[in-house]
Scaffold this active site. Sequence first.
Site, PDB file in Angstrom:
ATOM      1  N   ARG A   1     -36.089  -7.935 -35.944  1.00 55.13           N
ATOM      2  CA  ARG A   1     -34.874  -8.228 -35.168  1.00 55.13           C
ATOM      3  C   ARG A   1     -34.411  -6.998 -34.382  1.00 55.13           C
ATOM      4  O   ARG A   1     -33.684  -7.129 -33.415  1.00 55.13           O
ATOM      5  CB  ARG A   1     -33.741  -8.662 -36.112  1.00 55.13           C
TER       6      ARG A   1
ATOM      7  N   ARG B   1     -36.339   2.016 -29.099  1.00 52.10           N
ATOM      8  CA  ARG B   1     -36.390   2.284 -27.654  1.00 52.10           C
ATOM      9  C   ARG B   1     -36.658   3.755 -27.363  1.00 52.10           C
ATOM     10  O   ARG B   1     -36.055   4.619 -27.997  1.00 52.10           O
ATOM     11  CB  ARG B   1     -35.065   1.893 -26.992  1.00 52.10           C
TER      12      ARG B   1
ATOM     13  N   ARG C   1     -27.367 -14.481 -49.933  1.00 47.83           N
ATOM     14  CA  ARG C   1     -26.512 -13.313 -50.056  1.00 47.83           C
ATOM     15  C   ARG C   1     -25.123 -13.729 -49.564  1.00 47.83           C
ATOM     16  O   ARG C   1     -24.996 -14.493 -48.597  1.00 47.83           O
ATOM     17  CB  ARG C   1     -27.007 -12.157 -49.187  1.00 47.83           C
TER      18      ARG C   1
ATOM     19  N   ARG D   1     -21.421  -1.547 -43.996  1.00 41.09           N
ATOM     20  CA  ARG D   1     -20.853  -1.162 -42.703  1.00 41.09           C
ATOM     21  C   ARG D   1     -19.338  -1.341 -42.702  1.00 41.09           C
ATOM     22  O   ARG D   1     -18.777  -2.000 -43.580  1.00 41.09           O
ATOM     23  CB  ARG D   1     -21.477  -1.977 -41.569  1.00 41.09           C
TER      24      ARG D   1
ATOM     25  N   GLU E   1     -17.633  -3.768 -45.585  1.00 42.30           N
ATOM     26  CA  GLU E   1     -18.467  -4.930 -45.907  1.00 42.30           C
ATOM     27  C   GLU E   1     -19.447  -4.628 -47.034  1.00 42.30           C
ATOM     28  O   GLU E   1     -20.167  -3.628 -46.980  1.00 42.30           O
ATOM     29  CB  GLU E   1     -19.218  -5.319 -44.625  1.00 42.30           C
TER      30      GLU E   1
ATOM     31  N   TYR F   1     -31.885 -18.182 -41.243  1.00 37.32           N
ATOM     32  CA  TYR F   1     -31.032 -17.130 -40.701  1.00 37.32           C
ATOM     33  C   TYR F   1     -30.939 -17.382 -39.189  1.00 37.32           C
ATOM     34  O   TYR F   1     -31.824 -16.997 -38.437  1.00 37.32           O
ATOM     35  CB  TYR F   1     -31.741 -15.815 -40.995  1.00 37.32           C
TER      36      TYR F   1
ATOM     37  N   ASP G   1     -29.101 -17.201 -35.431  1.00 33.05           N
ATOM     38  CA  ASP G   1     -28.086 -16.630 -34.546  1.00 33.05           C
ATOM     39  C   ASP G   1     -27.304 -17.777 -33.889  1.00 33.05           C
ATOM     40  O   ASP G   1     -27.786 -18.921 -33.833  1.00 33.05           O
ATOM     41  CB  ASP G   1     -28.748 -15.765 -33.471  1.00 33.05           C
TER      42      ASP G   1
HETATM   43  N1  UDP Z   1     -30.940  -2.776 -40.912  1.00 30.80           N
HETATM   44  C1  UDP Z   1     -31.018  -1.532 -41.474  1.00 30.80           C
HETATM   45  N2  UDP Z   1     -30.146  -0.551 -41.077  1.00 30.80           N
HETATM   46  C2  UDP Z   1     -29.201  -0.773 -40.138  1.00 30.80           C
HETATM   47  C3  UDP Z   1     -29.123  -2.052 -39.545  1.00 30.80           C
HETATM   48  C4  UDP Z   1     -30.004  -3.030 -39.952  1.00 30.80           C
HETATM   49  O1  UDP Z   1     -31.843  -1.284 -42.351  1.00 30.80           O
HETATM   50  O2  UDP Z   1     -28.432   0.161 -39.834  1.00 30.80           O
HETATM   51  C5  UDP Z   1     -31.887  -3.811 -41.372  1.00 30.80           C
HETATM   52  C6  UDP Z   1     -31.284  -4.674 -42.480  1.00 30.80           C
HETATM   53  O3  UDP Z   1     -32.293  -5.008 -43.407  1.00 30.80           O
HETATM   54  C7  UDP Z   1     -30.819  -5.901 -41.729  1.00 30.80           C
HETATM   55  C8  UDP Z   1     -31.879  -6.030 -40.651  1.00 30.80           C
HETATM   56  O4  UDP Z   1     -32.223  -4.686 -40.318  1.00 30.80           O
HETATM   57  O5  UDP Z   1     -30.749  -7.036 -42.569  1.00 30.80           O
HETATM   58  C9  UDP Z   1     -31.424  -6.803 -39.426  1.00 30.80           C
HETATM   59  O6  UDP Z   1     -30.294  -6.172 -38.867  1.00 30.80           O
HETATM   60  P1  UDP Z   1     -29.185  -6.963 -38.063  1.00 30.80           P
HETATM   61  O7  UDP Z   1     -28.270  -5.978 -37.485  1.00 30.80           O
HETATM   62  O8  UDP Z   1     -29.862  -7.946 -37.193  1.00 30.80           O
HETATM   63  O9  UDP Z   1     -28.438  -7.719 -39.268  1.00 30.80           O
HETATM   64  P2  UDP Z   1     -27.169  -8.706 -39.187  1.00 30.80           P
HETATM   65  O10 UDP Z   1     -26.230  -8.180 -38.159  1.00 30.80           O
HETATM   66  O11 UDP Z   1     -27.708 -10.044 -38.864  1.00 30.80           O
HETATM   67  O12 UDP Z   1     -26.608  -8.603 -40.558  1.00 30.80           O
END
Ligand code: UDP
Length: 378
Positions: free
Chosen positions: A171, A175, A247, A277, A298, A346, A348
């Site tokens: 996901r 870059r 989860r 976060r 969170e 999952y 979007d």
């Molecule tokens: N992830 C991570 N560190 C970060 C952000 C994301 O390891 O700082 C990993 C984590 O396993 C997460 C996945 O990347 O479930 C996908 O991230 P995304 O931001 O898409 O998660 P969402 O916002 O859907 O919770």
Amino acid sequence: MHILLVGAGLSGAVIGRTLAEAGHRITILEARDHIAGNCHTERDADTGVMVHVYGPHIFHTDDEEVWDYVNRFETFLPYKNRVKTTSRGQVFSLPINLHTINQFYGKTLRPDEARAFIEDQADTTIEDPQTFEEQALRFVGPDLYEAFFKGYTIKQWGMSPTELPASILKRLPVRFNYDDNYFFHQFQGMPENGYTAMVDRILDHPSITVHLSTTFTRDQADEYDHVFYAGPLDGWFDYDLGRLGYRTLDFERFTYDGDYQGCAVMNYGEETVPHTRITEHKHFSPWESHDGSVLYREFSRLAEPGDIPYYPIRQVDEKALLADYVAKAEGETGVTFVGRLGTYRYLDMDVTIREAMDTAAVFLEKGADTPVFVKAPL
Ligand code: UDP
């Protein structure tokens, strides 16, 4: 036809609207006391901040039809998700980009140099990454993996990245320029008055009746010509084969007088920090101005019965159980399983809307005898 929709989230709203416009009568039962499911937004009475009650939802899509659809019901204003992460006593830019790489390694690399440098860090012996960890080691190497992904992922999923599929990390882009837009889609924005206002307008049709705080039971289905069910797939069967794992998230809400963190989303990459976060909701509406601030710390954990399900786990055990539920679902008539919970995926928001549009279109073309749509690839 008189059609029952279970759940007034995005799936229910879009299917309901499409079928209502085609001349059907729609009844929607929603267990919660509000519409819009997990993208529900609410203005905080004290600060005036628009709060994403079930955590951050950022609308992004490449699907022009979906973008036009949401803009038909609500004005979307420019918003770019620029996520930061705190790790090892510093703040870095996400997704991993040239700024992250240069800051992390204390370098001033140009794009090509950075690409070559990261390729040196990466484990190129991994040809076809299967797990999250393999995917990370293959594409960013051990240092960046450990600082930004490992701890966060253990907190988010409650298991080792060696047990998680590579698809979760796919996901996120890597870059080799300074583009720090978290998403790579063509369209991105935030609804001016929140998602709930948008869903409210989608549902605003004379043939749609919504009943809030109303729990659906299977015997109610008999009164209708067809049911679209956006509740949990295992819930339809009273969990008789066991529960599909999810989860759930706990939000520790706090307020601040001023600007707490200067951005909407600050991740915490280390396992020693218990939260994944912190979101500062006023930054999701950059066109507004508020003195006070509402924040969510969170935390992620395994959902227990009664908790709100967020992320389907889809590990080996869940997939086996899912296959059994899908087989049962395919034996049902008169019901279509839709959305994140109905198909245990999952999803979007844009994909949810796209599938809801398609599901309604197939239904209109083929009628109530259409097979169940359990789009749950194993
Ligand atoms: N992830 C991570 N560190 C970060 C952000 C994301 O390891 O700082 C990993 C984590 O396993 C997460 C996945 O990347 O479930 C996908 O991230 P995304 O931001 O898409 O998660 P969402 O916002 O859907 O919770």
